[in-house]
Design an enzyme around this catalytic site. Structure first.
Site, PDB file in Angstrom:
ATOM      1  N   CYS A  47       4.616  11.080   8.315  1.00  0.00           N
ATOM      2  CA  CYS A  47       5.226  11.092   9.374  1.00  0.00           C
ATOM      3  C   CYS A  47       6.308  12.451   9.675  1.00  0.00           C
ATOM      4  CB  CYS A  47       6.395   9.887   9.758  1.00  0.00           C
ATOM      5  SG  CYS A  47       7.095   9.214   8.316  1.00  0.00           S
TER       6      CYS A  47
HETATM    7  N1  LIG Z   1       6.656   3.463   7.636  1.00  0.00           N
HETATM    8  C1  LIG Z   1       6.390   4.565   8.137  1.00  0.00           C
HETATM    9  O1  LIG Z   1       6.989   5.186   8.988  1.00  0.00           O
HETATM   10  C2  LIG Z   1       4.938   5.303   7.472  1.00  0.00           C
HETATM   11  C3  LIG Z   1       4.699   6.498   8.312  1.00  0.00           C
HETATM   12  C4  LIG Z   1       3.593   7.087   7.763  1.00  0.00           C
HETATM   13  C5  LIG Z   1       3.013   6.680   6.589  1.00  0.00           C
HETATM   14  N2  LIG Z   1       3.247   5.393   6.060  1.00  0.00           N
HETATM   15  C6  LIG Z   1       2.430   4.823   5.007  1.00  0.00           C
HETATM   16  O2  LIG Z   1       1.935   3.637   5.347  1.00  0.00           O
HETATM   17  C7  LIG Z   1       1.926   3.134   4.168  1.00  0.00           C
HETATM   18  C8  LIG Z   1       2.563   1.698   4.189  1.00  0.00           C
HETATM   19  O3  LIG Z   1       3.899   2.057   4.500  1.00  0.00           O
HETATM   20  P1  LIG Z   1       4.894   0.805   5.145  1.00  0.00           P
HETATM   21  O4  LIG Z   1       6.047   1.524   5.499  1.00  0.00           O
HETATM   22  O5  LIG Z   1       4.150   0.250   6.248  1.00  0.00           O
HETATM   23  O6  LIG Z   1       5.352  -0.107   3.835  1.00  0.00           O
HETATM   24  P2  LIG Z   1       5.690  -1.647   3.753  1.00  0.00           P
HETATM   25  O7  LIG Z   1       6.579  -1.953   5.032  1.00  0.00           O
HETATM   26  O8  LIG Z   1       6.333  -1.854   2.659  1.00  0.00           O
HETATM   27  O9  LIG Z   1       4.296  -2.289   3.738  1.00  0.00           O
HETATM   28  C9  LIG Z   1       3.654  -2.247   2.601  1.00  0.00           C
HETATM   29  C10 LIG Z   1       2.178  -3.069   2.851  1.00  0.00           C
HETATM   30  O10 LIG Z   1       1.466  -2.930   1.624  1.00  0.00           O
HETATM   31  C11 LIG Z   1       1.392  -4.145   1.070  1.00  0.00           C
HETATM   32  N3  LIG Z   1       1.358  -3.948  -0.573  1.00  0.00           N
HETATM   33  C12 LIG Z   1       2.619  -3.800  -1.144  1.00  0.00           C
HETATM   34  N4  LIG Z   1       2.125  -3.624  -2.649  1.00  0.00           N
HETATM   35  C13 LIG Z   1       0.878  -3.577  -2.760  1.00  0.00           C
HETATM   36  C14 LIG Z   1      -0.161  -3.670  -3.729  1.00  0.00           C
HETATM   37  N5  LIG Z   1       0.199  -3.289  -4.929  1.00  0.00           N
HETATM   38  N6  LIG Z   1      -1.406  -3.632  -3.388  1.00  0.00           N
HETATM   39  C15 LIG Z   1      -1.898  -3.828  -2.077  1.00  0.00           C
HETATM   40  N7  LIG Z   1      -1.022  -3.873  -1.149  1.00  0.00           N
HETATM   41  C16 LIG Z   1       0.310  -3.974  -1.344  1.00  0.00           C
HETATM   42  C17 LIG Z   1       2.585  -5.039   1.369  1.00  0.00           C
HETATM   43  O11 LIG Z   1       2.021  -6.446   1.365  1.00  0.00           O
HETATM   44  P3  LIG Z   1       3.212  -7.466   1.149  1.00  0.00           P
HETATM   45  O12 LIG Z   1       3.982  -7.661   2.328  1.00  0.00           O
HETATM   46  O13 LIG Z   1       2.029  -8.918   1.025  1.00  0.00           O
HETATM   47  O14 LIG Z   1       3.680  -7.427  -0.286  1.00  0.00           O
HETATM   48  C18 LIG Z   1       2.689  -4.529   2.790  1.00  0.00           C
HETATM   49  O15 LIG Z   1       1.713  -5.118   3.670  1.00  0.00           O
HETATM   50  C19 LIG Z   1       2.622   3.828   2.994  1.00  0.00           C
HETATM   51  O16 LIG Z   1       1.514   4.669   2.290  1.00  0.00           O
HETATM   52  C20 LIG Z   1       3.553   4.842   3.899  1.00  0.00           C
HETATM   53  O17 LIG Z   1       3.714   6.125   3.069  1.00  0.00           O
HETATM   54  C21 LIG Z   1       4.368   4.695   6.386  1.00  0.00           C
END
Ligand SMILES: NC(=O)c1ccc[n+]([C@@H]2O[C@H](COP(=O)([O-])OP(=O)(O)OC[C@H]3O[C@@H](n4cnc5c(N)ncnc54)[C@H](OP(=O)(O)O)[C@@H]3O)[C@@H](O)[C@H]2O)c1
Length: 358
Positions: A161
């Site tokens: 992002c």
């Molecule tokens: N947040 C942003 O603004 C943003 C922007 C660009 C890219 N991203 C990318 O998107 C991805 C997710 O980010 P997020 O912000 O959504 O994080 P998040 O809110 O912490 O969500 C993580 C997700 O992954 C699952 N998870 C956690 N550990 C895992 C594992 N070992 N194996 C498989 N699944 C697992 C979690 O499941 P449970 O809840 O069941 O534990 C949850 O559904 C990251 O790579 C991040 O860099 C995020």
């Protein structure tokens, strides 16, 4: 007119912020049909317990994240912590599943394995076509080559992002040869959702409210090599960027202020012309009229990037300010924009241009 082409989509990481936002934008897409939703520690619980705003899917139960559960869809979106998607994508391919795979994580963004290993500390999973349709290539003031790379692709690496915000701010000046890419400085104001929803002390309300906190200071942030890669794509020989994000007390949004030394002798009018030309026909990246400044509030919920550029003649620098919603243009909206291209659908289909305010 386009041919209707309904596609089924599974989302791994549907309990997280990025997965939830992916679902929200897909629910507004006329051709998307929501398939399997998976999670990790929250597998077996209803989506409504984690994404209470997604009422239409509140009763759907989250399955475990496995290739068995993700296989058999037209599209699989991986919204997982970095390092988790490489193995799942490889397993899907090895079982012959021919889904388009969209990775919202970092695993497939970097071209240089050494840069991956330096910043992420694990083995490089490989490089996929980069999901920023507006990315410039040398000599170009439009992003036709990037769109061509995304058309018909089966793999999409969605940008970070912060990377989207800084790249969109600076790339017109790099492509036009008007700024020096060895002296870039970016300071960002970031909403907390950029950190995901995991529990960490510095993310508690008692630490966050009424305070601004810097993080990953001093050249350590993982988005640095990706920004450098993008600006090299836009024509820079070498890139040096000082990059400092700060967490500000808001849930969503990024305001990226990125500055660069003006190439000596450059006429300030040609600076504005370069940014104007680059974004004149972009549906989601808008250069604001002179004197208007981007705000995060005016991008919330929208797949829009608002950009402004000014020349600080006394300092000899170009100053760019870019606002995006980190979860829409910075993640899920940008992903869907690239997916539309991969599916041969109109690039803007189903994507919100307008935000939510106040
Ligand atoms: N947040 C942003 O603004 C943003 C922007 C660009 C890219 N991203 C990318 O998107 C991805 C997710 O980010 P997020 O912000 O959504 O994080 P998040 O809110 O912490 O969500 C993580 C997700 O992954 C699952 N998870 C956690 N550990 C895992 C594992 N070992 N194996 C498989 N699944 C697992 C979690 O499941 P449970 O809840 O069941 O534990 C949850 O559904 C990251 O790579 C991040 O860099 C995020």
């Amino acid at each position: 007119m386009f041919m209707h082409m309904t596609f089924s989509v599974a989302i791994a990481g549907a309990s997280g912020y990025a997965g939830g936002e992916m679902l929200r934008v897909l629910l507004a897409h006329p051709e998307a049909s929501i398939g399997a939703l998976t999670a990790h520690s929250n597998a077996g619980t209803p989506l409504g317990a984690h994404q209470p705003h997604l009422r239409s899917l509140a009763g759907r139960v989250l399955a475990a994240t496995s290739t068995e559960n993700l296989a058999g869809h037209d599209v699989v979106v991986l919204a997982l912590p970095h390092g988790a998607s490489g193995a799942i994508a490889a397993e899907l391919a090895s079982r012959g599943d021919d889904a388009i795979v969209v990775d919202l994580g970092a695993d497939h963004r970097l071209v240089d394995p050494a840069a991956w290993e330096q910043f992420y500390g694990s083995e490089h999973a490989g490089t996929w076509p980069y999901g920023l349709p507006e990315l410039l290539h040398p000599g170009e003031r439009t992003a036709a080559a990037q769109r061509a790379a995304l058309a018909d692709t089966r793999r999409i690496a969605v940008p970070g992002c912060n990377v989207t915000a800084v790249t969109l701010g600076l790339q017109p000046g790099v492509a036009a040869g008007l700024i020096e890419p060895q002296d870039l400085v970016a300071v960002l104001a970031n909403g907390y959702s950029g950190a995901g929803r995991s529990l960490k002390t510095h993310l508690l309300a008692s630490e966050a409210l009424g305070s601004v906190q810097p993080y990953a200071v001093g050249g350590t942030h993982r988005h640095i090599p990706e920004i450098a890669q993008n600006l090299r794509s836009a024509g820079a020989d070498a890139v040096s960027i000082s990059f400092t994000p700060t967490l500000v007390p808001m849930a969503r949004g990024i305001l990226a202020t990125a500055t660069a030394r003006l190439v000596p002798g450059t006429d300030p009018a040609s600076v504005r012309a370069a940014w104007e030309q680059t974004y004149a026909d972009e549906p989601f990246v808008h250069l604001l009229p002179e004197g208007q400044w981007p705000t995060t509030a005016s991008t919330l919920g929208a797949n829009t990037a608002l950009v402004q550029v000014a020349v600080d003649e006394a300092a000899g620098r170009v100053v760019t300010v870019t606002a995006i919603d980190n979860l829409v243009k910075g993640t899920a909206g940008g992903a869907l924009q690239s997916l539309n291209l991969a599916l041969g659908l109109p690039e803007t289909l189903g994507l919100p241009l307008d935000g939510v305010a106040p």
